[in-house]
Write a protein that holds these residues in place. Structure first.
Motif: not given
Lengths: 114, 112
Positions: B8-17
């Protein structure tokens, strides 16, 4: 190891004027290539110009030209008739022949003033 | 003409994912493919490159891996993301024989 140094973190130019961005590099190879890439605010990395080290003639692409000084290991980019759309980060890069690795400088941010 | 698609163009993910970024190229065959990371205000750092299907070369040890399951597909993965994995990731392709690299639009990855 190859290194690329861009000594100007930021530069500015008036619209329609000419500006030169500096780049020096270090390599022990005789077969290598040099590039200038442009990264506008959209973040896409766009190839501006390319120079083969074995060619003495300086590369030119429309308003963009380079001053390739092989002995001095210098590869500056000249932008003539600057336009507002030229505003971007400019990265100098080098690649050894036969290697896949592009080594980039830290970039120069160019501002074009109307 | 050749085109490169990155998403994707942008991605927000949590630590550990986990992570999976995909890159595909059209209009050419057997290209060299590359993954770069760009830290804020810095130049690009080569992470991986591939000269053919299943052939991956790693430039820096890290929490990431790459795979090339098809000729024109290059995937960047991680099993567990770290905060330090945040950055701007760019995919690139090049024809063989010292041709210049052409870049995708990049993915902005933020780790929370």
């Amino acid at each position: 190891a190859q290194t690329v140094t861009q000594s100007q973190p930021e530069m500015s130019v008036q619209e329609a004027e000419t500006v030169t961005l500096s780049c020096t590099y270090d390599t022990s190879e005789s077969d290598y290539y040099l590039f200038w890439y442009k990264q506008p605010p959209s973040r896409q990395m766009i190839l501006v110009i390319r120079q083969e080290a074995y060619k003495q003639q300086n590369a030119t692409e429309n308003r963009f030209s380079v001053n390739f000084q092989k002995a001095a290991k210098s590869f500056s980019l000249k932008i003539s008739d600057s336009q507002l759309g030229d505003a971007a980060m400019y990265f100098c890069a080098t690649k050894q022949g036969g290697s896949e690795k592009l080594v980039f400088g830290k970039g120069t941010k160019l501002t074009v003033n109307p | 003409s050749q085109t490169i698609h990155q998403w994707p163009a942008t991605l927000v993910q949590p630590v550990g994912s986990p992570l999976s970024l995909e890159c595909t190229v059209e209009g050419t065959s057997n290209p060299n493919l590359y993954w770069y990371r760009q830290a804020a205000g810095r130049g690009l750092q080569l992470l991986f490159y591939s000269v053919g299907i299943g052939q991956i070369s790693s430039e820096v040890p890290q929490n990431l891996s790459a795979s090339r399951p098809q000729d024109r597909q290059f995937i960047l993965s991680s099993k567990k993301l770290l905060l330090s994995d945040s950055g701007f990731y760019l995919c690139a392709w090049a024809d063989k024989h010292n041709q210049p690299q052409h870049f995708g639009d990049g993915t902005r990855l933020s780790i929370l």
